[in-house]
Design a protein around this motif. Structure first.
Motif, PDB file in Angstrom:
ATOM      1  N   CYS A 122     -52.631  39.940  47.675  1.00 15.40           N
ATOM      2  CA  CYS A 122     -51.803  41.069  48.097  1.00 15.40           C
ATOM      3  C   CYS A 122     -50.520  40.609  48.776  1.00 15.40           C
ATOM      4  O   CYS A 122     -50.507  39.603  49.493  1.00 15.40           O
ATOM      5  N   ASN A 123     -49.454  41.358  48.541  1.00 18.40           N
ATOM      6  CA  ASN A 123     -48.179  41.237  49.246  1.00 18.40           C
ATOM      7  C   ASN A 123     -47.787  42.625  49.715  1.00 18.40           C
ATOM      8  O   ASN A 123     -48.149  43.621  49.089  1.00 18.40           O
ATOM      9  N   MET A 124     -47.039  42.688  50.817  1.00 15.96           N
ATOM     10  CA  MET A 124     -46.598  43.975  51.357  1.00 15.96           C
ATOM     11  C   MET A 124     -45.136  43.859  51.788  1.00 15.96           C
ATOM     12  O   MET A 124     -44.695  42.797  52.215  1.00 15.96           O
ATOM     13  N   TRP A 125     -44.410  44.968  51.705  1.00 15.44           N
ATOM     14  CA  TRP A 125     -43.034  45.012  52.168  1.00 15.44           C
ATOM     15  C   TRP A 125     -42.679  46.432  52.544  1.00 15.44           C
ATOM     16  O   TRP A 125     -43.276  47.394  52.057  1.00 15.44           O
ATOM     17  N   LEU A 126     -41.698  46.567  53.431  1.00 19.57           N
ATOM     18  CA  LEU A 126     -41.215  47.880  53.866  1.00 19.57           C
ATOM     19  C   LEU A 126     -40.068  48.316  52.971  1.00 19.57           C
ATOM     20  O   LEU A 126     -39.214  47.511  52.608  1.00 19.57           O
ATOM     21  N   ASP A 127     -40.048  49.600  52.621  1.00 16.17           N
ATOM     22  CA  ASP A 127     -38.925  50.126  51.856  1.00 16.17           C
ATOM     23  C   ASP A 127     -37.908  50.750  52.815  1.00 16.17           C
ATOM     24  O   ASP A 127     -38.097  50.736  54.036  1.00 16.17           O
ATOM     25  N   GLU A 128     -36.831  51.292  52.259  1.00 13.58           N
ATOM     26  CA  GLU A 128     -35.745  51.854  53.069  1.00 13.58           C
ATOM     27  C   GLU A 128     -36.198  53.019  53.942  1.00 13.58           C
ATOM     28  O   GLU A 128     -35.625  53.293  54.981  1.00 13.58           O
ATOM     29  N   GLU A 129     -37.240  53.748  53.506  1.00  9.63           N
ATOM     30  CA  GLU A 129     -37.733  54.899  54.268  1.00  9.63           C
ATOM     31  C   GLU A 129     -38.725  54.494  55.357  1.00  9.63           C
ATOM     32  O   GLU A 129     -39.231  55.344  56.087  1.00  9.63           O
ATOM     33  N   GLY A 130     -39.061  53.223  55.436  1.00 12.11           N
ATOM     34  CA  GLY A 130     -40.019  52.761  56.440  1.00 12.11           C
ATOM     35  C   GLY A 130     -41.466  52.835  55.982  1.00 12.11           C
ATOM     36  O   GLY A 130     -42.383  52.696  56.784  1.00 12.11           O
ATOM     37  N   ASN A 131     -41.687  53.060  54.680  1.00 14.05           N
ATOM     38  CA  ASN A 131     -43.038  53.066  54.130  1.00 14.05           C
ATOM     39  C   ASN A 131     -43.452  51.636  53.776  1.00 14.05           C
ATOM     40  O   ASN A 131     -42.608  50.791  53.488  1.00 14.05           O
ATOM     41  N   LEU A 132     -44.746  51.408  53.778  1.00 16.10           N
ATOM     42  CA  LEU A 132     -45.274  50.091  53.477  1.00 16.10           C
ATOM     43  C   LEU A 132     -45.761  50.061  52.031  1.00 16.10           C
ATOM     44  O   LEU A 132     -46.668  50.800  51.659  1.00 16.10           O
ATOM     45  N   ASN A 133     -45.130  49.245  51.222  1.00 15.11           N
ATOM     46  CA  ASN A 133     -45.533  49.055  49.827  1.00 15.11           C
ATOM     47  C   ASN A 133     -46.579  47.955  49.799  1.00 15.11           C
ATOM     48  O   ASN A 133     -46.333  46.848  50.278  1.00 15.11           O
ATOM     49  N   VAL A 134     -47.728  48.252  49.251  1.00 14.80           N
ATOM     50  CA  VAL A 134     -48.856  47.329  49.223  1.00 14.80           C
ATOM     51  C   VAL A 134     -49.173  47.048  47.759  1.00 14.80           C
ATOM     52  O   VAL A 134     -49.507  47.958  47.011  1.00 14.80           O
ATOM     53  N   LYS A 135     -49.048  45.781  47.363  1.00 17.74           N
ATOM     54  CA  LYS A 135     -49.313  45.424  45.966  1.00 17.74           C
ATOM     55  C   LYS A 135     -50.472  44.452  45.890  1.00 17.74           C
ATOM     56  O   LYS A 135     -50.390  43.316  46.324  1.00 17.74           O
ATOM     57  N   GLY A 136     -51.567  44.940  45.310  1.00 15.72           N
ATOM     58  CA  GLY A 136     -52.722  44.097  45.055  1.00 15.72           C
ATOM     59  C   GLY A 136     -52.632  43.554  43.646  1.00 15.72           C
ATOM     60  O   GLY A 136     -52.175  44.247  42.739  1.00 15.72           O
ATOM     61  N   SER A 137     -53.044  42.307  43.465  1.00 15.15           N
ATOM     62  CA  SER A 137     -52.953  41.723  42.132  1.00 15.15           C
ATOM     63  C   SER A 137     -54.129  40.796  41.844  1.00 15.15           C
ATOM     64  O   SER A 137     -54.731  40.231  42.746  1.00 15.15           O
ATOM     65  N   LEU A 138     -54.414  40.668  40.574  1.00  7.47           N
ATOM     66  CA  LEU A 138     -55.480  39.784  40.123  1.00  7.47           C
ATOM     67  C   LEU A 138     -55.052  38.325  40.166  1.00  7.47           C
ATOM     68  O   LEU A 138     -55.864  37.436  40.383  1.00  7.47           O
ATOM     69  N   ASP A 139     -53.760  38.082  39.948  1.00  6.27           N
ATOM     70  CA  ASP A 139     -53.234  36.718  39.950  1.00  6.27           C
ATOM     71  C   ASP A 139     -52.482  36.451  41.249  1.00  6.27           C
ATOM     72  O   ASP A 139     -52.065  37.369  41.936  1.00  6.27           O
ATOM     73  N   LYS A 140     -52.304  35.193  41.591  1.00  7.39           N
ATOM     74  CA  LYS A 140     -51.659  34.853  42.860  1.00  7.39           C
ATOM     75  C   LYS A 140     -50.142  35.072  42.844  1.00  7.39           C
ATOM     76  O   LYS A 140     -49.507  35.060  43.875  1.00  7.39           O
ATOM     77  N   TRP A 141     -49.562  35.319  41.675  1.00  7.74           N
ATOM     78  CA  TRP A 141     -48.130  35.549  41.586  1.00  7.74           C
ATOM     79  C   TRP A 141     -47.766  37.025  41.666  1.00  7.74           C
ATOM     80  O   TRP A 141     -46.603  37.373  41.719  1.00  7.74           O
ATOM     81  N   GLY A 142     -48.736  37.897  41.624  1.00  4.25           N
ATOM     82  CA  GLY A 142     -48.479  39.327  41.715  1.00  4.25           C
ATOM     83  C   GLY A 142     -48.006  39.960  40.425  1.00  4.25           C
ATOM     84  O   GLY A 142     -47.387  41.024  40.442  1.00  4.25           O
ATOM     85  N   LEU A 143     -48.289  39.336  39.286  1.00  4.23           N
ATOM     86  CA  LEU A 143     -47.828  39.866  38.003  1.00  4.23           C
ATOM     87  C   LEU A 143     -48.742  40.953  37.450  1.00  4.23           C
ATOM     88  O   LEU A 143     -48.278  41.903  36.828  1.00  4.23           O
TER      89      LEU A 143
END
Length: 155
Positions: A122-143
């Motif tokens: 997983c990787n996470m980042w904040l967007d312009e609105e202050g929401n937290l984008n959470v991306k779970g992935s099967l591979d370590k590169w997040g593809l």
């Protein structure tokens, strides 16, 4: 001439202060509603690691149409039989994140989905609105994976 020097000095001092307003690794610390607002996750900083657990559920028990109707929700889909009786409330579902200042994101973490019993990179980042984008992935590169958006839950 005095006005130009004064204005230049003010602009110079403002450029020195800009780094103070840059994103910080601790911007993720706090309470977040998961997508659908049916649970809250509290993210904390533990030394150099960011982790989070479920601290609120809209429905703490299974609904009437569920085989476990009326029971407190538990980690019934965990692949490890020994962990299946853990309550969902209080369950740590994100861990191992470090903050990348350059990319302004929390990376190299893991996220656990109690509904499927699966754990993802997983990787996470904040967007312009202050929401937290959470991306779970099967591979370590997040593809290969999917993203969800968590919103600030306040105090």
């Amino acid at each position: 001439m005095k006005k130009i020097v004064c204005a230049s000095l003010v602009l110079f001092l403002m450029t020195l202060a800009l780094p103070l307003y840059a994103a910080s690794g601790d911007d993720v610390v706090g309470l977040w509603y998961t997508e659908g607002n049916d649970s809250k996750v509290e993210i904390i900083r533990d030394k150099d690691e960011y982790r989070g657990k479920i601290v609120w559920l809209e429905d703490e028990v299974y609904p009437a149409d569920d085989p476990d109707a009326g029971k407190t929700k538990y980690d019934r889909n965990n692949p490890d039989d020994k962990l299946r009786l853990r309550p969902i409330l209080g369950l740590e579902i994100v861990w191992g994140f470090s903050y990348d200042e350059k990319d302004e994101k929390w990376e190299k973490g893991r996220i656990y989905d109690p509904e499927s019993g699966k754990t993802y990179n997983c990787n996470m980042w904040l967007d312009e609105e202050g929401n937290l984008n959470v991306k779970g992935s099967l591979d370590k590169w997040g593809l290969v994976g999917r993203s969800t958006v968590w919103t600030p839950a306040g105090e």
